[in-house]
Scaffold this active site. Structure first.
Site, PDB file in Angstrom:
ATOM      1  N   ASP A 126       0.855  -1.197   0.000  1.00  0.00           N
ATOM      2  CA  ASP A 126       0.000   0.000   0.000  1.00  0.00           C
ATOM      3  C   ASP A 126       0.890   1.247   0.000  1.00  0.00           C
ATOM      4  O   ASP A 126       0.526   2.293   0.513  1.00  0.00           O
ATOM      5  CB  ASP A 126      -0.897  -0.054   1.257  1.00  0.00           C
ATOM      6  N   LYS A 198      -0.968  -0.811  -4.460  1.00  0.00           N
ATOM      7  CA  LYS A 198      -1.541   0.490  -4.811  1.00  0.00           C
ATOM      8  C   LYS A 198      -0.863   0.967  -6.094  1.00  0.00           C
ATOM      9  O   LYS A 198       0.331   0.743  -6.309  1.00  0.00           O
ATOM     10  CB  LYS A 198      -1.268   1.480  -3.675  1.00  0.00           C
TER      11      LYS A 198
HETATM   12  N1  SAM Z   1      -1.309   0.060   4.552  1.00  0.00           N
HETATM   13  C1  SAM Z   1      -0.975   0.944   5.634  1.00  0.00           C
HETATM   14  C2  SAM Z   1      -2.013   0.755   6.708  1.00  0.00           C
HETATM   15  O1  SAM Z   1      -3.037   0.179   6.398  1.00  0.00           O
HETATM   16  O2  SAM Z   1      -1.788   1.180   7.829  1.00  0.00           O
HETATM   17  C3  SAM Z   1      -0.895   2.389   5.204  1.00  0.00           C
HETATM   18  C4  SAM Z   1       0.278   2.646   4.316  1.00  0.00           C
HETATM   19  S1  SAM Z   1       0.573   4.355   4.064  1.00  0.00           S
HETATM   20  C5  SAM Z   1      -0.675   4.778   2.961  1.00  0.00           C
HETATM   21  C6  SAM Z   1       1.994   4.367   3.060  1.00  0.00           C
HETATM   22  C7  SAM Z   1       3.237   3.923   3.746  1.00  0.00           C
HETATM   23  O3  SAM Z   1       4.252   3.758   2.768  1.00  0.00           O
HETATM   24  C8  SAM Z   1       3.798   4.921   4.754  1.00  0.00           C
HETATM   25  O4  SAM Z   1       3.764   4.365   6.041  1.00  0.00           O
HETATM   26  C9  SAM Z   1       5.240   5.141   4.295  1.00  0.00           C
HETATM   27  O5  SAM Z   1       6.157   5.204   5.363  1.00  0.00           O
HETATM   28  C10 SAM Z   1       5.475   3.897   3.467  1.00  0.00           C
HETATM   29  N2  SAM Z   1       6.598   4.031   2.525  1.00  0.00           N
HETATM   30  C11 SAM Z   1       6.784   4.998   1.592  1.00  0.00           C
HETATM   31  N3  SAM Z   1       7.937   4.784   0.927  1.00  0.00           N
HETATM   32  C12 SAM Z   1       8.483   3.648   1.438  1.00  0.00           C
HETATM   33  C13 SAM Z   1       9.677   2.925   1.174  1.00  0.00           C
HETATM   34  N4  SAM Z   1      10.529   3.331   0.220  1.00  0.00           N
HETATM   35  N5  SAM Z   1       9.949   1.815   1.880  1.00  0.00           N
HETATM   36  C14 SAM Z   1       9.083   1.412   2.859  1.00  0.00           C
HETATM   37  N6  SAM Z   1       7.942   2.061   3.158  1.00  0.00           N
HETATM   38  C15 SAM Z   1       7.638   3.165   2.456  1.00  0.00           C
END
Ligand code: SAM
Length: 347
Positions: A126, A198
């Site tokens: 996601d 996503k």
């Molecule tokens: N699915 C999660 C939930 O239900 O709680 C929500 C996810 S949130 C929309 C998007 C997440 O992507 C954030 O927590 C962010 O830290 C993570 N993210 C973004 N870039 C990332 C990366 N390069 N590696 C790991 N996580 C990443």
């Protein structure tokens, strides 16, 4: 604004709190499951970009059942859920956490180690561009750059504009996350397994679909009711993992290690995509890299032919005009270009 106004405006935000989910995103995965039956027969799953953890909560409840202490799924097989995010996440029963960047080889390797010899049935991602982190990275880049201080303040406001206003940047980073997730998936998913991610439906999304179709029999783009219409986000549900015959998962993803030349040229078999190269024409045609004498034909004298259509108003027109009038070096040279010069432009 009252405390309840967000509850009024966002039904899923309110329901998430009432049902004990860490984020409203939980409903997206639950609704995807209603449509695609994602969890049937699933005991081992990876949750990429998992924080704050509502998808991991869904996985934990669905795979381990209501009894939060259950170590085994309905089939009696051991349940394994690995959740990964840049951000730290509060612990969840039965969920192994890794804090790291999924675009980094070291994080990918750590995830892969958990599934060695016993692959996953499901990988979900996601991931969304982390605006604050992006702003921080770009700002540090700008500050470390050898630009003069006067450029810096301009560049920093540009950086801030970038993470808040330019959809192309978000789409690009989202695509990077999805490809990094796909690369990890090719290492850990069992044949026949499912990948859910996503995706931002931007203008280049068909390229991502084509890449996913190389690895999965069925790729569907879908938008659950809990995903706002105003958001560019959707989800790809990729079913029946079946990589090209002979494909060997590898870390030679330029997005992961940034070494295009070395690794791409070392790939072999189906991992190396070779597009046919066709030399068009034979040796009887002129060689565009050679210099030929003006008189090509012994019996035919050379005659200059002007271009069929000279450029209409080329940027060098004023310079040509000034040079012809011998005005190029004079400070009092007219600054306005003659509108319709009869001079022939330089080639
Ligand atoms: N699915 C999660 C939930 O239900 O709680 C929500 C996810 S949130 C929309 C998007 C997440 O992507 C954030 O927590 C962010 O830290 C993570 N993210 C973004 N870039 C990332 C990366 N390069 N590696 C790991 N996580 C990443």
């Amino acid at each position: 604004m009252g405390r309840s106004s967000k509850d009024k405006r966002d039904i899923y935000y309110r329901l998430a709190k009432e049902e004990g989910w860490r984020a409203r995103s939980a409903f997206k995965l639950l609704q995807l499951d209603q449509e695609f039956n994602l969890f049937t027969g699933v005991n081992r799953a990876v949750d990429l970009c998992a924080a704050p953890g509502s998808w991991s909560q869904v996985l934990s409840r669905k795979l381990r059942g209501c009894a939060e202490k259950a170590e085994k799924g309905e089939s009696g097989e051991e349940v394994k859920i690995v959740a990964v995010d840049l951000q730290a996440m509060a612990p969840l029963p039965g969920v192994t956490q890794i804090q790291g960047d999924i675009t980094k080889v070291s994080t990918a390797q750590e995830i892969i180690r958990h599934f060695e010899g016993h692959p996953a049935d499901l990988v979900v991602c996601d991931g969304a561009p982390d605006g604050e982190r992006l702003a921080f990275c770009l700002t540090s880049l700008v500050l470390k750059s050898p630009l003069s201080p006067s450029c810096c303040s301009y560049s920093i406001s540009y950086v801030l504009f970038l993470v808040t206003g330019l959809h192309d940047v978000d789409e690009y980073i989202q695509a990077q996350l999805l490809l990094a997730a796909l690369n990890i998936t090719t290492h850990v998913l069992k044949p026949g397994g499912t990948f859910v991610a996503k995706i931002f439906r931007g203008k280049d999304v068909t390229l991502l679909y084509s890449q996913l179709k190389l690895f999965f029999d069925g790729v569907t783009c879908t938008k659950p009711r809990s995903s706002r219409n105003s958001s560019i986000e959707a989800f790809v549900v990729c079913q029946n993992y079946s990589p090209p015959k002979g494909y060997i998962p590898n870390m030679s993803n330029p997005l992961l290690d940034h070494s295009y030349d070395v690794d791409f040229n070392q790939l072999e078999g189906p991992n190396r995509v070779i597009v046919p190269f066709l030399a068009c024409g034979d040796l009887s045609a002129f060689d565009s890299d050679r210099t030929y004498p003006l008189q090509l034909d012994a019996g035919k004298e050379y005659q200059y032919t002007p271009p069929a259509q000279p450029p209409i108003r080329p940027p060098y027109q004023q310079a040509c005009h000034l040079r012809k009038k011998n005005l190029l070096s004079r400070e009092d040279a007219p600054s306005v270009c003659p509108t319709q010069s009869q001079d022939e432009p330089e080639p």
